[in-house]
Scaffold this motif. Sequence first.
Motif, short mmCIF file in Angstrom:
data_model
loop_
_atom_site.label_atom_id
_atom_site.label_comp_id
_atom_site.label_asym_id
_atom_site.label_seq_id
_atom_site.Cartn_x
_atom_site.Cartn_y
_atom_site.Cartn_z
N SER A 255 5.87 -9.30 -19.71
CA SER A 255 4.97 -8.65 -18.61
C SER A 255 5.43 -8.95 -17.14
CB SER A 255 3.57 -8.97 -18.62
OG SER A 255 3.46 -10.39 -18.50
N GLU A 256 6.34 -10.00 -17.13
CA GLU A 256 6.86 -10.50 -15.76
C GLU A 256 7.64 -9.49 -15.01
OE1 GLU A 256 8.62 -12.10 -18.98
OE2 GLU A 256 6.75 -12.54 -19.25
N VAL A 257 8.54 -8.57 -15.83
CA VAL A 257 9.23 -7.46 -15.19
C VAL A 257 8.62 -6.37 -14.53
CG1 VAL A 257 11.37 -8.69 -16.16
CG2 VAL A 257 10.12 -6.48 -16.92
N LEU A 258 7.26 -6.44 -14.87
CA LEU A 258 6.53 -5.03 -14.55
C LEU A 258 5.88 -5.30 -13.08
CD1 LEU A 258 4.72 -4.46 -17.90
CD2 LEU A 258 6.83 -3.53 -17.07
N ASP A 259 5.95 -4.03 -12.59
CA ASP A 259 5.32 -4.09 -11.16
C ASP A 259 3.89 -3.43 -11.24
OD1 ASP A 259 4.66 -3.99 -8.43
OD2 ASP A 259 6.41 -2.40 -7.97
N PRO A 260 2.80 -4.35 -10.84
CA PRO A 260 1.59 -3.62 -10.94
C PRO A 260 1.53 -2.46 -9.94
CG PRO A 260 1.39 -5.85 -9.96
CD PRO A 260 2.88 -5.58 -10.40
N TRP A 261 1.94 -2.62 -8.83
CA TRP A 261 1.76 -1.27 -7.88
C TRP A 261 2.46 -0.08 -8.48
CZ3 TRP A 261 -1.45 -2.19 -3.89
CH2 TRP A 261 -1.43 -3.23 -3.39
N THR A 262 3.57 -0.37 -9.11
CA THR A 262 4.26 0.90 -9.67
C THR A 262 3.39 1.48 -10.78
OG1 THR A 262 6.39 0.14 -9.41
CG2 THR A 262 6.17 1.73 -11.07
N ILE A 263 2.73 0.49 -11.68
CA ILE A 263 2.07 1.06 -12.79
C ILE A 263 0.71 1.66 -12.12
CG2 ILE A 263 0.65 0.38 -14.68
CD1 ILE A 263 2.95 -1.79 -15.16
N GLY A 264 -0.09 0.88 -11.23
CA GLY A 264 -1.21 1.36 -10.72
C GLY A 264 -1.15 2.81 -9.97
N GLY A 265 -0.04 3.02 -9.14
CA GLY A 265 0.37 4.30 -8.53
C GLY A 265 0.25 5.28 -9.42
N MET B 20 0.96 -1.24 0.20
CA MET B 20 -0.01 0.11 0.14
C MET B 20 0.58 1.25 -0.10
SD MET B 20 -3.04 1.42 -0.01
CE MET B 20 -4.12 -0.03 0.21
N ARG B 21 2.06 0.95 0.97
CA ARG B 21 2.67 2.09 0.81
C ARG B 21 3.42 2.73 -0.57
NH1 ARG B 21 7.32 2.36 5.33
NH2 ARG B 21 5.38 2.46 6.67
N THR B 22 3.68 1.55 -1.08
CA THR B 22 4.49 1.80 -2.58
C THR B 22 3.30 2.52 -3.53
OG1 THR B 22 5.73 -0.26 -2.34
CG2 THR B 22 5.39 0.47 -4.63
N LEU B 23 2.07 1.99 -3.42
CA LEU B 23 1.07 2.49 -4.38
C LEU B 23 1.09 3.78 -3.92
CD1 LEU B 23 -1.17 1.92 -6.23
CD2 LEU B 23 -2.77 1.58 -4.39
N ILE B 24 0.98 4.57 -2.80
CA ILE B 24 0.79 5.82 -2.45
C ILE B 24 1.90 6.59 -2.96
CG2 ILE B 24 0.62 7.48 -0.34
CD1 ILE B 24 -0.94 5.30 1.18
N VAL B 25 3.04 6.21 -2.60
CA VAL B 25 4.33 6.83 -3.40
C VAL B 25 4.12 7.09 -4.64
CG1 VAL B 25 6.84 6.89 -3.65
CG2 VAL B 25 5.82 6.01 -1.38
N PHE B 26 3.85 6.08 -5.37
CA PHE B 26 3.73 6.19 -7.01
C PHE B 26 2.58 6.88 -7.43
CE2 PHE B 26 7.00 2.83 -6.94
CZ PHE B 26 7.97 3.31 -7.59
N ALA B 27 1.68 6.71 -6.52
CA ALA B 27 0.34 7.89 -6.81
C ALA B 27 0.76 9.30 -6.83
CB ALA B 27 -0.69 7.60 -5.89
N LEU B 28 1.49 9.48 -5.86
CA LEU B 28 2.09 10.98 -5.56
C LEU B 28 2.99 11.43 -7.01
CD1 LEU B 28 2.68 10.96 -1.68
CD2 LEU B 28 0.75 12.19 -2.90
N VAL B 29 3.79 10.41 -6.98
CA VAL B 29 4.66 10.94 -8.39
C VAL B 29 3.92 11.11 -9.52
CG1 VAL B 29 6.27 9.79 -9.93
CG2 VAL B 29 6.55 9.54 -7.27
N GLY B 30 3.01 10.07 -9.63
CA GLY B 30 2.09 10.31 -10.93
C GLY B 30 1.18 11.51 -11.14
N PHE B 31 0.55 11.97 -9.87
CA PHE B 31 -0.06 13.13 -9.63
C PHE B 31 0.78 14.37 -9.97
CE2 PHE B 31 -2.06 16.60 -7.76
CZ PHE B 31 -3.51 16.39 -7.80
N GLY B 32 1.99 14.26 -9.49
CA GLY B 32 2.79 15.53 -9.70
C GLY B 32 3.13 15.51 -11.28
N ALA B 33 3.44 14.40 -11.72
CA ALA B 33 4.19 14.50 -13.17
C ALA B 33 3.00 14.69 -13.95
CB ALA B 33 4.49 12.98 -13.28
N GLN B 34 1.60 14.20 -13.72
CA GLN B 34 0.50 14.63 -14.78
C GLN B 34 0.14 16.14 -14.43
OE1 GLN B 34 -1.12 12.84 -17.03
NE2 GLN B 34 -2.16 14.76 -17.61
N LEU B 35 0.29 16.66 -13.45
CA LEU B 35 -0.01 18.08 -13.07
C LEU B 35 0.91 19.04 -13.84
CD1 LEU B 35 -2.11 19.55 -11.29
CD2 LEU B 35 -0.09 19.74 -9.65
#
Length: 306
Positions: free
Chosen positions: A200-210, A1-16
């Motif tokens: 697709s094996e090397v991809l992290d769903p938490w990173t992409i989802g965040g 969950m912490r990983t999801l939140i961190v990358f969600a913040l990265v995605g939010f700032g980058a998209q902004l």
Amino acid sequence: MRTLIVFALVGFGAQLVDGALGMAYGVTSTSLLLLIGTNPATASASVHLAEVGTTIAAGLSHWRFGNVDWKLVLRLGVPGAVGAFLGATALSALSTEDAAPYMAGVLLALGVYILIRFSVRPPRVSQARVSPHRSKFLSPLGLVAGFVDASGGGGWGPVATPALLTAGRTAPRTVVGSVDTSEFLVAVAASIGFLIGIGSEVLDPWTIGGLLLGGVLAAPVAAWLVTKIPAPVLGTAVGGLIVLTNTRTILRALDVADGARTPIYLAVVGIWVAAVAIAVAKLRQAAAAEPVASEDADEAPVPARD
């Protein structure tokens, strides 16, 4: 969950940033992923898979605010998709050791370009809501921008947006909205290329989802900000951040000693602060000149009628 939140913040700032400037979602996100040691191909693939969702949200938001020229989207986006697929295939074929310095170098160059572009020479402004550019100009631009975007982990906006703004023939909000919307085609093509090249094996769903979650939440805010925010200051600030993060990646890849890194970091930060100060000063000068120009226009003599 912490990983999801961190990358969600990265995605939010980058998209902004991306929604307001028409660039830097991929550059910003990929730079941060490289900073924490993510494999270059995996980083670019994760960002582009997330962009499939964020570009849909961004495109719908820009369309709602009237920022999209659909002919420009297709003429730029289709060749961009071809370039992105080729770029993803090329990056997937490189080893991690070869890809990391290459990608950081591309991102560093884009960061320097953004920094200079917005601080020293802000783009000209047009009010045209439909782009007059034809495929003869847009096709090679899209092809190059798409290739750089996929192979370097970002670059669609930094290549395409300034090229269109520099021409000064299309309203900035239309350029930003159309480039953001056309990036959907680029993201889909790059994602297909990466899935074929690395699987697709090397991809992290938490990173992409965040990244996806943060980007979708920021998209409507960014589409509104594009009509309000002073782009020169934001562009300069983001450019400096990209330069600093990728300078660190390159110095680590070259095994530069810690003692030698500090003065380099200080020099980069000094240039960054100076560039932001220049952008702010130019913005204030432009604001101060507007009332003067208005008063001169009001006091202009009215020609006598015969």
